[in-house]
Write a protein that holds these residues in place. Structure first.
Motif: not given
Length: 305
Positions: A141-166
């Motif tokens: 469960w620890k790894h599952c939570l980390q993978l799920a949270a990492g997926s959400w955070l990766a989308g958030l971080l990368m969209s923030t970078i692109v939108t900031g440039q836009f």
């Protein structure tokens, strides 16, 4: 006005989204169709989330990731369809610059999270089928939570970078977006300032957010299919394939239409096709996915009963 005449002017306050069709007679049918799709999408994905949370038979890594995937689909669809429904109902197709950037940000955020969740789900199926002795230790469960949270955070971080440039770009007239939402290519067509940095950043982000998860998912399923083909009995093959067939269909449809949308050039003759394919992967697939998982999955059907 020609584009050159706008070069020294400020960006428009509002954009005009042309939507799916300009034909007045189609507005009501399109509204009813979109409303039905939105209601079915929300009901289906919410049902999956409720089942995963409430039924202890579904408290496994595979269904934990499925619950996260359905949550992303709910958020993903809700960034696009309510605005589209409002434009059909009120005939007001304008969207503010801030609203357009917000829609672009949330769309990118949830689309990125979906790519990583699909890769995570394929990794889960790879370990379950190809490395069953390691599955319990690696998919705790620890790894599952980390993978799920990492997926959400990766989308958030990368969209923030692109939108900031836009958001740094200067947009020139006409302020018409030939699409039904604020997507990357239609917005880029309206930019009159230098887009070199944005294009470079977006290329890197696309590799990290789309290409890498896609290749990882593809390799996982090559290994899974090879392992299934080595199973000596037909029943064993069917049992192994049944645990990942729904996910494989979802991956194929999602990435197939996604790649088609962004590989097709946005010429005047192909823009309508681009809209249709965009509607397919952004609106129709989130509606179909819960049906695929519920109709082709014994555990989900059992939880429904």
């Amino acid at each position: 006005m020609e584009k050159e005449e706008w070069d020294n002017q400020t960006s428009p306050v509002d954009f005009l989204l042309l939507g799916l069709s300009n034909v007045p007679k189609l507005q009501v049918p399109l509204f009813l169709l979109s409303l039905m799709i939105y209601m079915v999408t929300m009901f289906g994905n919410l049902l999956i989330v409720v089942l995963v949370v409430s039924d202890w038979h579904l408290h496994t890594p595979m269904y934990f990731f499925l619950g996260n995937f359905s949550s992303v689909e709910i958020c993903y669809t809700s960034t696009l369809l309510p605005r589209l429904l409002a434009s059909f109902l009120t005939r007001d197709r304008t969207i503010s610059t801030q609203g357009c950037m917000a829609q672009f940000f949330f769309f990118g955020c949830f689309a990125g999270a979906e790519c990583y969740l699909l890769a995570t789900m394929s990794c889960d199926r790879y370990l379950a089928i190809c490395q069953p002795l390691l599955y319990a230790r690696l998919m705790n469960w620890k790894h599952c939570l980390q993978l799920a949270a990492g997926s959400w955070l990766a989308g958030l971080l990368m969209s923030t970078i692109v939108t900031g440039q836009f958001s740094k770009l200067q947009f020139c007239g006409p302020n018409t977006i030939d699409h039904f939402f604020c997507d990357f290519a239609p917005l880029l067509e309206l930019a009159c300032s230098d887009t070199t940095v944005l294009r470079l950043v977006t290329l890197i982000i696309c590799f990290l957010d789309v290409v890498f998860p896609f290749v990882f998912t593809l390799l996982s399923y090559i290994c899974i299919i090879a392992a299934i083909l080595r199973i000596p009995t037909t029943m064993g093959k069917q049992k192994a394939f049944s645990t990942c067939s729904s996910h494989l269909i979802v991956v194929t449809v999602f990435y197939g239409t996604l790649i088609a949308v962004y590989m097709i050039p946005r010429t005047a003759s192909l823009r309508q096709l681009n809209k249709v394919l965009s509607f397919f992967y952004t609106v129709l697939t989130p509606m179909v996915n819960p049906l695929l998982y519920s109709l082709r999955n014994r555990e989900v059907k059992g939880a429904l009963e």
